[in-house]
Design an enzyme around this catalytic site. Structure first.
Site, mmCIF file in Angstrom:
data_model
loop_
_atom_site.group_PDB
_atom_site.id
_atom_site.type_symbol
_atom_site.label_atom_id
_atom_site.label_comp_id
_atom_site.label_asym_id
_atom_site.label_seq_id
_atom_site.Cartn_x
_atom_site.Cartn_y
_atom_site.Cartn_z
ATOM 1 C CB ALA A 195 -0.896 -0.009 1.241
ATOM 2 C CB SER A 248 -11.574 -2.457 -0.289
ATOM 3 O OG SER A 248 -11.111 -2.033 -1.543
ATOM 4 C CD GLU A 269 -7.350 -14.134 2.554
ATOM 5 O OE1 GLU A 269 -8.335 -13.841 3.258
ATOM 6 O OE2 GLU A 269 -6.945 -15.300 2.405
ATOM 7 C CB SER A 460 -4.763 -13.769 13.121
ATOM 8 O OG SER A 460 -5.746 -12.888 12.642
#
Ligand code: NAP
Length: 499
Positions: A195, A248, A269, A460
């Protein structure tokens, strides 16, 4: 909730040194280099708005160069003995653990989460390197007679090919290692695009792989603010065979369309809208502890964050009381400060989104118990917020909040709870609190999510298959399943050697 706002953009000497040590280039074919047009992007601290570092911003041609490297080294890497690949992953694990404090601080600086949560993410993220170092040598096939007795069926597994990995900003370390490790373990080469808000942690990890002895071209990292064009060019390149995306759902849908051209193997995901169910037979102490972590970990910015708290009407008030008392003790501030539980949100748009969702819910009749108004001053802060009696039709029941807003909706019976829980396009994770074993087992059968926390608020784990149903995604990361996302099966028939 107490607030302590950072007063200015000052960095400590350690922070300055750490940032200076992070590479500022693209990592292509084993070399760190600037963008071909010299463009840069600026990474900022969401707690202060101050600039942390400028790094290269790749052009479309730079993205192609990264894919050239990944495609060029694929045969050699796929042919490298699994044990050798495993040992490089294991060395990367050791180096990351050795530098865990630096990795955590870097993550907090660029992403904002409290330092203890960054440390937890480093431990979790590093575990994928160790886990897949152990999985790499265990890829096997099978050999057996065909039923009619005239042939032999041979099944083998092969790395799928060069892979493109795209990661989000909310878990900048773990989302990268959760993809890199199984890809490398399987024998795939990769281009990774982190990102643009949080690329520094990924560059730090790439440096570790370089030091761990990963051959040039096997892992390539392109940071860019020209995201759409750079990514699309790579995805549509016929040499690419795999796309793995975390982010997203709307962007995931768009990438699936792009991937259709090349019929790429894809792992998606995507977003979540997790229900958190508290039954009247729950242990409320445990439910409150679970709720706090399921909601406020990562300042609510987790795909697994509990989005809707569905609480049996008979315990809804007490649950809300207890949660509100605990949340009132939270401390908001820069993630590097001791005792901070709520750091900044990632950017101003995230603050505006939380504020809008709260206003909508209150406008429709919800009760605001705590928080609800963006903090003033430097940085992008939104306080931990509790809403009760949230009414059907409120936007935050449908949308992923991605902020520190806990919304309680009462329900009347088990069927009602299941109906509300499943009333979403998403299906990533659900949380259930009940002391009744049979009810817990019924929820495993009835809740339409790929994962479930039964009396726990964080699920997780590197050893488990992480992934969603419905619009939350395709494929699994972690567990025994994770490496198979990067492997393809070949079946060979050969005559019975005795005939
Ligand atoms: P996002 O906007 O979808 O971005 C994710 C990544 O996609 C970033 O690297 C982004 O790059 C890139 N991207 C954006 N537009 C693109 C395009 N047109 N083509 C190619 N790449 C593109 O999501 P986010 O806001 O970073 O992350 C939050 C979302 O991720 C939430 O929905 C959350 O639920 C989801 N998430 C899911 C999981 C999971 O395992 N299911 C885990 C974590 C997060 P830029 O940064 O350069 O825009």
């Amino acid at each position: 909730m107490t607030e302590s706002h950072p007063t200015g953009p000052q960095l400590t000497e350690r922070e300055t040194q750490l940032l200076a040590a992070v590479p500022d280039g693209l990592y292509v074919d084993g070399r760190w280099r600037p963008a071909s047009d010299g463009a840069t992007l600026t990474v900022t601290d969401p707690a202060t708005g101050a600039e942390l570092k400028r790094i290269a911003s790749a052009t479309v041609d730079d993205g192609v160069a990264a894919l050239d490297a990944a495609a060029g080294t694929f045969d050699a890497w796929a042919g490298t003995p699994a044990r050798e690949r495993a040992e490089i992953l294991r060395r990367a694990f050791d180096l990351l653990i050795e530098r865990a404090q630096d990795a955590a601080l870097l993550m907090t600086l660029e992403m904002g989460k409290p330092l203890d949560q960054s440390r937890t993410e480093v431990a979790y993220g590093a575990e994928f390197l160790r886990w897949f170092s152990e999985e790499a040598p265990r890829v096997t096939g099978r050999y057996g007679p065909s039923p009619e007795g005239t042939g032999r069926v041979i099944v083998t597994q092969h790395p799928v090919g060069p892979a493109f990995l795209i990661t989000p900003w909310n878990f900048p370390l773990a989302m990268a290692t959760r993809k890199i490790a199984p890809a490398l373990a399987a024998g795939c080469t990769v281009v990774l695009k982190p990102a643009s808000l949080t690329p520094l942690t990924t560059l730090f990890v790439a440096k570790i792989f370089e030091e761990a002895g990963l051959p040039a071209g096997v892992l390539n990292v392109v940071t860019t603010s020209n995201t759409g064009p750079v990514s699309e060019r790579i995805i549509r390149d016929p040499r690419l065979r795999k796309l793995s995306f975390t982010g997203s759902t709307p962007v995931g849908r768009k990438l699936l369309e792009q991937a259709a051209g090349g019929v790429l193997r894809t792992s998606m995901e995507l977003g979540g809208n997790a229900p958190f169910l508290v039954f009247d037979d729950a242990d409320l102490d445990k439910a409150v502890e679970g709720a706090l972590v399921a909601k406020f970990r990562n300042i609510g910015q987790a795909c697994t964050a509990a989005n809707r708290f569905l609480v049996h009407r008979s315990v809804a008030d007490e649950f809300a009381e207890r949660v509100t008392r605990r949340v009132a003790e939270f401390r908001m501030g820069r993630g590097t400060e001791d005792g901070v539980t709520i750091g900044p949100l990632i950017d101003a748009a995230a603050v505006a989104k939380s504020a809008t969702l709260v206003a909508d819910a209150v406008g429709r009749g919800a009760t605001l118990r705590l928080g609800g108004t963006p903090a003033e001053g430097a940085g992008t802060f939104f306080p931990a917020t509790v809403l009760t009696d949230v009414r059907p039709g409120s936007d935050l029941l449908r949308e992923e909040i991605f902020g520190p807003v806990l919304a309680v909706v009462p329900f009347d019976d088990e069927d009602d709870a299941v109906r509300l829980a499943n009333d979403t396009e998403y299906g990533l994770v659900s949380y259930v609190y009940t002391e009744n074993l049979a009810r817990g087992q019924r929820m495993i059968e009835r809740l339409a999510t790929g994962m479930m926390g039964l009396n726990v608020g964080v699920i997780s784990n590197a050893a488990a298959p992480f992934g969603g149903w419905k619009a939350s995604g395709l494929g699994r990361e972690g567990g025994a399943e994770g490496i198979h996302e990067y492997l393809q099966t070949k079946y060979t028939l050969t005559p019975d050697p005795r005939l």
